[in-house]
Design a protein around this motif. Structure first.
Motif, PDB file in Angstrom:
ATOM      1  N   ALA A 182      13.385  -2.060  16.077  1.00 55.01           N
ATOM      2  CA  ALA A 182      12.069  -2.671  16.328  1.00 55.01           C
ATOM      3  C   ALA A 182      11.774  -3.687  15.230  1.00 55.01           C
ATOM      4  O   ALA A 182      10.876  -3.486  14.408  1.00 55.01           O
ATOM      5  N   PRO A 183      12.514  -4.785  15.201  1.00 59.03           N
ATOM      6  CA  PRO A 183      12.414  -5.718  14.072  1.00 59.03           C
ATOM      7  C   PRO A 183      11.043  -6.370  13.922  1.00 59.03           C
ATOM      8  O   PRO A 183      10.638  -6.686  12.796  1.00 59.03           O
ATOM      9  N   LYS A 184      10.323  -6.588  15.023  1.00 53.13           N
ATOM     10  CA  LYS A 184       8.985  -7.182  14.887  1.00 53.13           C
ATOM     11  C   LYS A 184       8.043  -6.218  14.174  1.00 53.13           C
ATOM     12  O   LYS A 184       7.260  -6.631  13.302  1.00 53.13           O
ATOM     13  N   LEU A 185       8.129  -4.954  14.521  1.00 51.38           N
ATOM     14  CA  LEU A 185       7.283  -3.957  13.859  1.00 51.38           C
ATOM     15  C   LEU A 185       7.689  -3.793  12.392  1.00 51.38           C
ATOM     16  O   LEU A 185       6.838  -3.609  11.518  1.00 51.38           O
ATOM     17  N   HIS A 186       8.966  -3.860  12.130  1.00 55.65           N
ATOM     18  CA  HIS A 186       9.445  -3.761  10.747  1.00 55.65           C
ATOM     19  C   HIS A 186       8.903  -4.916   9.912  1.00 55.65           C
ATOM     20  O   HIS A 186       8.465  -4.728   8.769  1.00 55.65           O
ATOM     21  N   ALA A 187       8.912  -6.120  10.477  1.00 48.72           N
ATOM     22  CA  ALA A 187       8.394  -7.284   9.756  1.00 48.72           C
ATOM     23  C   ALA A 187       6.896  -7.149   9.492  1.00 48.72           C
ATOM     24  O   ALA A 187       6.408  -7.506   8.410  1.00 48.72           O
ATOM     25  N   ILE A 188       6.156  -6.632  10.477  1.00 49.82           N
ATOM     26  CA  ILE A 188       4.719  -6.403  10.288  1.00 49.82           C
ATOM     27  C   ILE A 188       4.498  -5.388   9.177  1.00 49.82           C
ATOM     28  O   ILE A 188       3.625  -5.570   8.300  1.00 49.82           O
ATOM     29  N   ALA A 189       5.269  -4.312   9.180  1.00 49.93           N
ATOM     30  CA  ALA A 189       5.126  -3.281   8.158  1.00 49.93           C
ATOM     31  C   ALA A 189       5.387  -3.844   6.764  1.00 49.93           C
ATOM     32  O   ALA A 189       4.651  -3.556   5.813  1.00 49.93           O
ATOM     33  N   GLN A 190       6.420  -4.648   6.644  1.00 53.03           N
ATOM     34  CA  GLN A 190       6.713  -5.245   5.343  1.00 53.03           C
ATOM     35  C   GLN A 190       5.604  -6.199   4.894  1.00 53.03           C
ATOM     36  O   GLN A 190       5.259  -6.261   3.710  1.00 53.03           O
ATOM     37  N   GLU A 195       0.488  -7.015   1.297  1.00 54.10           N
ATOM     38  CA  GLU A 195      -0.905  -7.456   1.275  1.00 54.10           C
ATOM     39  C   GLU A 195      -1.632  -6.826   0.085  1.00 54.10           C
ATOM     40  O   GLU A 195      -1.732  -5.599  -0.004  1.00 54.10           O
ATOM     41  N   PRO A 196      -2.158  -7.641  -0.835  1.00 53.20           N
ATOM     42  CA  PRO A 196      -2.846  -7.075  -2.001  1.00 53.20           C
ATOM     43  C   PRO A 196      -3.999  -6.141  -1.628  1.00 53.20           C
ATOM     44  O   PRO A 196      -4.264  -5.176  -2.346  1.00 53.20           O
ATOM     45  N   ALA A 197      -4.666  -6.405  -0.497  1.00 51.01           N
ATOM     46  CA  ALA A 197      -5.815  -5.589  -0.102  1.00 51.01           C
ATOM     47  C   ALA A 197      -5.424  -4.152   0.205  1.00 51.01           C
ATOM     48  O   ALA A 197      -6.271  -3.249   0.147  1.00 51.01           O
ATOM     49  N   PHE A 198      -4.160  -3.907   0.552  1.00 45.13           N
ATOM     50  CA  PHE A 198      -3.714  -2.568   0.920  1.00 45.13           C
ATOM     51  C   PHE A 198      -2.704  -1.983  -0.058  1.00 45.13           C
ATOM     52  O   PHE A 198      -2.430  -0.775  -0.015  1.00 45.13           O
ATOM     53  N   ALA A 199      -2.149  -2.818  -0.932  1.00 44.15           N
ATOM     54  CA  ALA A 199      -1.023  -2.398  -1.762  1.00 44.15           C
ATOM     55  C   ALA A 199      -1.355  -1.187  -2.632  1.00 44.15           C
ATOM     56  O   ALA A 199      -0.542  -0.260  -2.760  1.00 44.15           O
ATOM     57  N   GLY A 200      -2.547  -1.158  -3.228  1.00 45.60           N
ATOM     58  CA  GLY A 200      -2.897  -0.054  -4.118  1.00 45.60           C
ATOM     59  C   GLY A 200      -2.971   1.271  -3.393  1.00 45.60           C
ATOM     60  O   GLY A 200      -2.438   2.285  -3.858  1.00 45.60           O
ATOM     61  N   THR A 201      -3.608   1.275  -2.239  1.00 48.40           N
ATOM     62  CA  THR A 201      -3.733   2.505  -1.461  1.00 48.40           C
ATOM     63  C   THR A 201      -2.369   2.976  -0.980  1.00 48.40           C
ATOM     64  O   THR A 201      -2.054   4.180  -1.040  1.00 48.40           O
ATOM     65  N   LEU A 202      -1.550   2.069  -0.503  1.00 47.69           N
ATOM     66  CA  LEU A 202      -0.226   2.453  -0.010  1.00 47.69           C
ATOM     67  C   LEU A 202       0.642   2.982  -1.142  1.00 47.69           C
ATOM     68  O   LEU A 202       1.362   3.980  -0.974  1.00 47.69           O
ATOM     69  N   ALA A 203       0.561   2.349  -2.306  1.00 46.40           N
ATOM     70  CA  ALA A 203       1.354   2.810  -3.443  1.00 46.40           C
ATOM     71  C   ALA A 203       0.922   4.213  -3.866  1.00 46.40           C
ATOM     72  O   ALA A 203       1.759   5.065  -4.194  1.00 46.40           O
ATOM     73  N   ARG A 204      -0.376   4.491  -3.847  1.00 47.69           N
ATOM     74  CA  ARG A 204      -0.865   5.810  -4.253  1.00 47.69           C
ATOM     75  C   ARG A 204      -0.398   6.885  -3.270  1.00 47.69           C
ATOM     76  O   ARG A 204      -0.081   8.000  -3.668  1.00 47.69           O
ATOM     77  N   ASN A 205      -0.337   6.546  -1.999  1.00 47.91           N
ATOM     78  CA  ASN A 205       0.002   7.518  -0.984  1.00 47.91           C
ATOM     79  C   ASN A 205       1.500   7.707  -0.776  1.00 47.91           C
ATOM     80  O   ASN A 205       1.926   8.780  -0.337  1.00 47.91           O
ATOM     81  N   PHE A 206       2.274   6.676  -1.062  1.00 50.45           N
ATOM     82  CA  PHE A 206       3.694   6.745  -0.732  1.00 50.45           C
ATOM     83  C   PHE A 206       4.578   6.541  -1.962  1.00 50.45           C
ATOM     84  O   PHE A 206       5.713   6.085  -1.833  1.00 50.45           O
ATOM     85  N   ALA A 207       4.051   6.877  -3.126  1.00 49.44           N
ATOM     86  CA  ALA A 207       4.845   6.776  -4.344  1.00 49.44           C
ATOM     87  C   ALA A 207       6.047   7.719  -4.241  1.00 49.44           C
ATOM     88  O   ALA A 207       5.913   8.861  -3.778  1.00 49.44           O
TER      89      ALA A 207
END
Length: 208
Positions: A182-190, A195-207
């Motif tokens: 699913a390369p389109k979904l993979h590109a969206i996920a990356q 995105e700086p607006a989400f990076a902090g939350t994602l890093a805290r949850n998926f460290a």
């Protein structure tokens, strides 16, 4: 102040990321593993009878559950349409369709297969059940891939759908499968990861 009941890396990250994005004050109440802790389930069930996350306690004491409902409520609360297209937006129908598709079709595959022995007592049968559910989930993801535009799911407009994809592709079958199938979904996920607006939350949850 709102209180979000959740657990790192679980479905509550979808709402935690939106609360942070909107700069809404909230308190994060981490719950123990709801699969293994009867006391954690009992405590959360006092607020949400299903004992599931995300559970959001609003600042007036009302309880809001179901991530899609919370997503729509937060957009209404803030009066913003950058994550949820407004009622007159041409993307609105597609947004609602695929938001509900993700939460009613794909999300339950994790509910049932993350710990299949909750539903299938025999260990051998539970293993086979999980494999069947995972195969079904992959078929659903292929439908989402077919519907996806670029660079975001709705095209040029970023929405909460992209956040859902960014989070849910971290779960089974995980990112390498999406890169291949699913390369389109993979590109969206990356793109969401970056995105700086989400990076902090994602890093805290998926460290790691």
């Amino acid at each position: 102040m709102m209180t979000l009941y959740g657990r790192r890396g679980w479905g509550s990250v979808l709402i935690e990321a939106q609360l942070a994005y909107y700069d809404l004050p909230f308190r994060f109440e981490e719950v123990d593993d709801l699969f293994t802790s009867a006391s954690a389930r009992k405590a959360l069930a006092r607020i949400n009878p299903l004992a599931q996350v995300p559970t959001l306690l609003l600042d007036d004491g009302r309880v809001l559950t179901e991530s899609a409902a919370i997503t729509l409520h937060l957009a209404d609360l803030t009066g913003r349409d950058d994550l949820v297209p407004g009622a007159d937006a041409p993307e609105r129908a597609a947004f609602l369709r695929w938001l509900v598709f993700l939460v009613t079709n794909l999300y339950p595959t994790f509910t049932y297969a993350d710990e299949p022995t909750r539903f299938v007592a025999d260990a051998t049968a539970a293993k086979a059940f999980r494999a069947r559910v995972d195969d079904y989930a992959q078929s659903l993801w292929r439908m989402v891939e077919h519907a996806a535009a670029a660079p975001w799911f709705l095209g040029e407009r970023r929405s909460a759908l992209d956040l859902y994809i960014g989070v849910m592709t971290r779960w089974r079958p995980r990112r390498p499968w999406f890169l291949a199938e699913a390369p389109k979904l993979h590109a969206i996920a990356q793109a969401i990861d970056a995105e700086p607006a989400f990076a902090g939350t994602l890093a805290r949850n998926f460290a790691e």
